[in-house]
Design a protein around this motif. Structure first.
Motif, PDB file in Angstrom:
ATOM      1  N   LEU A   1      30.825 -34.289 -30.777  1.00 26.62           N
ATOM      2  CA  LEU A   1      31.533 -34.201 -29.491  1.00 26.62           C
ATOM      3  C   LEU A   1      31.447 -32.811 -28.881  1.00 26.62           C
ATOM      4  O   LEU A   1      31.402 -32.649 -27.661  1.00 26.62           O
ATOM      5  N   ALA A   2      31.414 -31.775 -29.733  1.00 24.61           N
ATOM      6  CA  ALA A   2      31.311 -30.400 -29.241  1.00 24.61           C
ATOM      7  C   ALA A   2      29.881 -30.046 -28.831  1.00 24.61           C
ATOM      8  O   ALA A   2      29.635 -28.978 -28.275  1.00 24.61           O
ATOM      9  N   GLY A   3      28.941 -30.961 -29.111  1.00 24.19           N
ATOM     10  CA  GLY A   3      27.552 -30.712 -28.755  1.00 24.19           C
ATOM     11  C   GLY A   3      26.842 -29.747 -29.690  1.00 24.19           C
ATOM     12  O   GLY A   3      25.772 -29.236 -29.373  1.00 24.19           O
ATOM     13  N   GLU A   4      27.428 -29.500 -30.851  1.00 22.12           N
ATOM     14  CA  GLU A   4      26.832 -28.566 -31.802  1.00 22.12           C
ATOM     15  C   GLU A   4      25.739 -29.218 -32.641  1.00 22.12           C
ATOM     16  O   GLU A   4      24.882 -28.518 -33.194  1.00 22.12           O
ATOM     17  N   ILE A   5      25.764 -30.526 -32.769  1.00 24.55           N
ATOM     18  CA  ILE A   5      24.714 -31.276 -33.454  1.00 24.55           C
ATOM     19  C   ILE A   5      24.416 -32.517 -32.632  1.00 24.55           C
ATOM     20  O   ILE A   5      25.183 -32.881 -31.738  1.00 24.55           O
ATOM     21  N   GLY A   6      23.309 -33.162 -32.946  1.00 23.44           N
ATOM     22  CA  GLY A   6      22.961 -34.401 -32.263  1.00 23.44           C
ATOM     23  C   GLY A   6      22.070 -34.165 -31.059  1.00 23.44           C
ATOM     24  O   GLY A   6      21.538 -33.072 -30.866  1.00 23.44           O
ATOM     25  N   PRO A   7      21.885 -35.196 -30.249  1.00 29.00           N
ATOM     26  CA  PRO A   7      21.024 -35.084 -29.069  1.00 29.00           C
ATOM     27  C   PRO A   7      21.464 -33.950 -28.150  1.00 29.00           C
ATOM     28  O   PRO A   7      22.650 -33.688 -27.992  1.00 29.00           O
ATOM     29  N   VAL A   8      20.478 -33.287 -27.562  1.00 34.10           N
ATOM     30  CA  VAL A   8      20.744 -32.168 -26.650  1.00 34.10           C
ATOM     31  C   VAL A   8      20.619 -32.676 -25.225  1.00 34.10           C
ATOM     32  O   VAL A   8      19.554 -33.163 -24.821  1.00 34.10           O
ATOM     33  N   GLN A   9      21.696 -32.583 -24.480  1.00 34.26           N
ATOM     34  CA  GLN A   9      21.677 -33.024 -23.093  1.00 34.26           C
ATOM     35  C   GLN A   9      20.801 -32.079 -22.250  1.00 34.26           C
ATOM     36  O   GLN A   9      20.859 -30.869 -22.430  1.00 34.26           O
ATOM     37  N   PRO A  10      19.992 -32.636 -21.348  1.00 28.62           N
ATOM     38  CA  PRO A  10      19.142 -31.785 -20.516  1.00 28.62           C
ATOM     39  C   PRO A  10      19.986 -30.779 -19.737  1.00 28.62           C
ATOM     40  O   PRO A  10      21.028 -31.124 -19.170  1.00 28.62           O
ATOM     41  N   SER A  11      19.535 -29.532 -19.743  1.00 26.76           N
ATOM     42  CA  SER A  11      20.262 -28.480 -19.038  1.00 26.76           C
ATOM     43  C   SER A  11      19.335 -27.320 -18.739  1.00 26.76           C
ATOM     44  O   SER A  11      18.246 -27.215 -19.307  1.00 26.76           O
ATOM     45  N   PHE A  12      19.799 -26.455 -17.858  1.00 25.51           N
ATOM     46  CA  PHE A  12      19.093 -25.206 -17.574  1.00 25.51           C
ATOM     47  C   PHE A  12      20.127 -24.107 -17.448  1.00 25.51           C
ATOM     48  O   PHE A  12      21.044 -24.207 -16.641  1.00 25.51           O
ATOM     49  N   GLU A  13      19.966 -23.063 -18.257  1.00 26.13           N
ATOM     50  CA  GLU A  13      20.855 -21.904 -18.207  1.00 26.13           C
ATOM     51  C   GLU A  13      20.043 -20.693 -17.763  1.00 26.13           C
ATOM     52  O   GLU A  13      19.065 -20.324 -18.421  1.00 26.13           O
ATOM     53  N   PRO A  14      20.412 -20.052 -16.653  1.00 23.34           N
ATOM     54  CA  PRO A  14      19.670 -18.864 -16.211  1.00 23.34           C
ATOM     55  C   PRO A  14      19.763 -17.730 -17.216  1.00 23.34           C
ATOM     56  O   PRO A  14      20.743 -17.622 -17.960  1.00 23.34           O
ATOM     57  N   LEU A  15      18.727 -16.897 -17.245  1.00 22.05           N
ATOM     58  CA  LEU A  15      18.746 -15.707 -18.104  1.00 22.05           C
ATOM     59  C   LEU A  15      19.769 -14.710 -17.578  1.00 22.05           C
ATOM     60  O   LEU A  15      19.995 -14.603 -16.400  1.00 22.05           O
TER      61      LEU A  15
END
Length: 198
Positions: free
Chosen positions: A184-198
């Motif tokens: 639920l915290a997103g620490e394991i499992g499928p990775v949701q598509p995202s983009f984080e700027p540098l």
């Protein structure tokens, strides 16, 4: 729908960015060629950043400038290749690096420790392949565009098992509710598509 359009659909529309027509001039002068159009379109839209928490890409302007990254990476990998060749270990580095004619051109890396390059060809930049130096233990070639490669990376991370990313030995010590918390915290499992700027 093009792979670039599919990638944008998964990542979401980028925030508005000011694009300058000369942003790519220095990098393209350095490599002596235009870069692939879909690579430039993606970076002009999103800027430098991290795709799905894994794949790091660089734009010529802003933090983590592409040209500086190219210089450092080409120099470093040329030294490593020269060293490997001097020890008769050519299979780890089958390609030269820019500025050698036809040498690999750096464009990014991933958090798994792999470096990503374009493999130039006479057929023009929009037909260049992607070469991944896998932990400096050899390389893999992707016969497709930057956007196809990035899209495949996003899909692969989205299509992993529920407990992906956790040490298998740790599974026997965790309670089911602890595992669900990590999911639920997103620490394991499928990775949701995202983009984080540098």
């Amino acid at each position: 729908m093009s792979s670039l359009d599919e990638l944008r659909a998964l990542l979401g529309e980028p925030p508005h960015r000011q694009v300058n027509t000369d942003d790519w001039d220095e990098a393209e002068a350095y490599i002596g060629s235009a870069l692939p159009a879909d690579f430039k379109k993606f970076l002009d839209a999103y800027g430098g950043g991290v795709i799905s928490g894994e794949l790091v890409v660089f734009h010529p302007r802003g933090p983590g400038r592409l040209l500086e990254r190219m210089h450092r990476t080409h120099e470093l990998f040329t030294e490593r290749r020269d060293q490997a060749l001097s020890h008769g270990d050519a299979e780890k580095f089958p390609y030269a690096f820019h500025p050698e004619p036809g040498g690999l051109i750096s464009w990014g890396y991933d958090h798994s420790g792999d470096e990503h390059f374009f493999l130039p060809s006479a057929s023009g930049p929009d037909r260049w392949k992607i070469v991944t130096m896998v932990h400096e233990e050899g390389c893999e070639t992707f016969d497709g565009s930057f956007s196809s490669f990035a899209l495949a990376s996003v899909r692969r991370l989205l299509d992993v098992g529920r407990y992906h990313g956790i040490d298998p030995e740790a599974l026997e010590f965790l309670e089911p509710e602890d595992l669900e918390e990590l999911v639920l915290a997103g620490e394991i499992g499928p990775v949701q598509p995202s983009f984080e700027p540098l």
